[in-house]
Design an enzyme around this catalytic site. Structure first.
Site, PDB file in Angstrom:
ATOM      1  N   SER A 316       0.794  -1.209   0.000  1.00 29.91           N
ATOM      2  CA  SER A 316       0.000   0.000   0.000  1.00 29.91           C
ATOM      3  C   SER A 316       0.838   1.275   0.000  1.00 29.91           C
ATOM      4  O   SER A 316       1.404   1.644  -1.010  1.00 29.91           O
ATOM      5  CB  SER A 316      -0.948  -0.043   1.193  1.00 29.91           C
ATOM      6  OG  SER A 316      -2.039   0.802   0.976  1.00 29.91           O
ATOM      7  N   ASP A 327       9.053   5.194 -11.027  1.00 35.71           N
ATOM      8  CA  ASP A 327       8.562   5.830 -12.253  1.00 35.71           C
ATOM      9  C   ASP A 327       9.375   7.072 -12.623  1.00 35.71           C
ATOM     10  O   ASP A 327       9.607   7.342 -13.804  1.00 35.71           O
ATOM     11  CB  ASP A 327       7.087   6.216 -12.096  1.00 35.71           C
ATOM     12  CG  ASP A 327       6.152   5.047 -12.335  1.00 35.71           C
ATOM     13  OD1 ASP A 327       6.646   3.920 -12.520  1.00 35.71           O
ATOM     14  OD2 ASP A 327       4.926   5.245 -12.340  1.00 35.71           O
ATOM     15  N   LYS A 341      -1.318  -4.232  -2.866  1.00 38.77           N
ATOM     16  CA  LYS A 341      -2.554  -3.639  -2.367  1.00 38.77           C
ATOM     17  C   LYS A 341      -2.699  -2.243  -2.952  1.00 38.77           C
ATOM     18  O   LYS A 341      -2.076  -1.305  -2.505  1.00 38.77           O
ATOM     19  CB  LYS A 341      -2.550  -3.614  -0.847  1.00 38.77           C
ATOM     20  CG  LYS A 341      -3.935  -3.469  -0.257  1.00 38.77           C
ATOM     21  CD  LYS A 341      -4.161  -2.091   0.252  1.00 38.77           C
ATOM     22  CE  LYS A 341      -5.548  -1.958   0.838  1.00 38.77           C
ATOM     23  NZ  LYS A 341      -5.924  -0.543   0.959  1.00 38.77           N
TER      24      LYS A 341
END
Length: 468
Positions: A316, A327, A341
């Site tokens: 999470s 990224d 999650k």
């Protein structure tokens, strides 16, 4: 963009917690129009069943219990993370985000009617007693777990500090159940720890994302620079077995290493307030306003070579951080596939009678990757305990949980490929590092030693690039 304070109680932890953190950003929620007519035929069936139970069940049952159980069943039937909380449970949730609560210190999830351990929390009775990721709790004291809701299981594991509770556990590769007796304690979780691995190389661990985790991270990084007296050559950010936490905490930790206004995460849901774009700006990590604790960080933190450690217990909020840094090519992610999650839960208060924890959105990394039921693929895959030959703990992931939400990219056949792990090539000699070695023995933490090696290789490559 979401404006502060957060409109809902945004939950992005891996699941329910037994004496452990339940991640939340505490604010109020406005009532909403249901927007569609009630299903009268189904409600008549509900009323008929309710009446039959009241009339014919072998023992009398209170109306409140029937209604509460019906609400709980309606929510737990949706996915592993939606749930109903009575007034007492709602209060415990609020207390859990402050970093101090009573219990055992276990992150748990539902699996086939049983309670499954996602990860024990550091320095808690659960970890000290030997509870492991992947354990199935089949009995709490003399009460079988099958049929209990996660909330009921949590309630049975919590109790007065100093009191004992016995857990009967089914563990992979064990021929018979493992019985552990734990002593409940006030769990004072310290979410950020730091130290120097060796001169010029710092280490910061975020065990959970609590209310002050990002601020504590900033303090830890500042102290590392002071202790080293010169700019660091590399930092290891350890997010292994971090079950998640506050959404604004994940944004704050990411913002410490990313340029201002950089996109960290965005969410998509059915309602307008479930659609957010959270960037590395103070209004997105200072949930209650106040001084910008990242403003005083050494400028070098934005560019220092960074390695992020993850594993199957990283869930999470920790996946949000790893995904954002990956990224934006700000860090090298090493370790093993994360938990997966990728959904956001909102806690909606129900007057004075507790509230509901409802999945309201999926979150996506800056490049549009959904982590749900998939996780973050590390850039460099390094198994746990590889050096000493010990098996990695048997781990469960989001995709293993019953009724988990599907990954929308896989569902629609538009799976955006995650960055591939580094290709296996001829091994390159790495600088020797023994950050956890004692008396010349092999490092106990192989993943951490490899993270340090990668930082050193980066330094070698950087030095070669600047040579005439």
């Amino acid at each position: 963009m979401m404006t502060p304070p957060f409109r809902k109680i945004a939950l992005i932890g891996a699941s329910a917690l037994a004496g452990a953190l339940l991640t939340v950003s505490l604010t109020a929620s406005a009532d909403k129009d249901i927007g569609s007519p009630l299903p009268l035929s189904e409600l008549r069936t509900f009323a008929e069943v309710f009446g039959r139970i009241k009339q014919d069940y072998v023992e009398p049952v209170e109306d409140k219990k029937l209604i509460n159980d019906a609400i709980r069943g309606m929510l737990t039937g949706l996915d592993p993370h939606s749930d109903y909380m009575n007034a007492e449970e709602f209060k415990e949730l609020r207390e859990g985000t402050q970093g101090e609560f009573g219990g055992l210190g276990i992150e748990i999830g539902a699996e086939d009617g049983l309670v499954k351990v996602i990860a024990p929390i550091e320095d808690t009775p659960a970890q000290q007693a030997g509870v492991k990721s992947g354990d199935l709790i089949i009995k709490i004291d003399d009460t079988p777990v099958r049929g209990l809701s996660l909330s009921d299981a949590v309630k049975k594991m919590r109790g007065k500090p100093g009191s004992k509770v016995t857990l009967t556990i089914a563990r992979k590769n064990e021929g018979k159940p493992v019985v552990l007796t734990l002593t409940r304690a006030i769990i004072k979780t310290k979410s950020v720890k730091s130290r120097m691995l060796e001169p010029d190389y710092g280490y910061v661990r975020v065990a959970q994302f609590q209310e002050h985790s990002a601020e504590n991270l900033a303090q830890a990084l500042t102290q590392l620079y002071k202790d080293n007296k010169t700019p660091l050559k590399g930092v290891v950010l350890d997010l292994r077995d971090d079950p998640g936490g506050l959404l604004n905490g994940a944004v704050g930790v990411s913002a410490a290493f990313l340029p201002k206004n950089t996109l960290v995460v965005y969410t998509e849901g059915r309602t307008d307030d479930a659609k957010m774009r959270l960037t590395a700006t103070p209004e997105n990590y200072l949930a209650r306003g106040g001084r910008d604790y990242l403003a005083g960080l050494p400028a070098e933190v934005k560019k220092v070579p960074l390695v992020v450690l993850v594993n199957g217990g990283s869930a999470s909020a920790s996946e949000i951080v790893a995904g954002a840094l990956q990224d934006h090519k700000r860090a090298i992610i090493i370790g093993t596939q994360t938990f997966g999650k990728g959904s956001v839960q909102s806690v909606l208060p129900l007057g004075s009678e507790g509230g509901i924890k409802l999945t309201t959105a999926r979150y996506f990394t800056p490049n549009g990757r959904s982590i749900q039921a998939k996780g973050i693929t590390p850039d460099v895959e390094v198994a746990e305990s590889t050096v000493n030959g010990a098996e990695s703990s048997f781990r469960i992931r989001e995709a293993d949980l019953e009724r988990h939400l599907e990954n929308p990219e896989q569902k629609n056949g538009k799976d955006k490929t995650q960055p591939k792990p580094a290709e296996k090539t001829k091994p390159v000699p790495l600088p020797e590092s023994k950050p956890d070695a004692k008396d010349g023995k092999v490092p106990a933490d192989y993943q951490l030693s490899q993270a340090l090696n990668i930082l050193k290789v980066q330094q070698i490559l950087m030095q070669k690039q600047v040579q005439p």
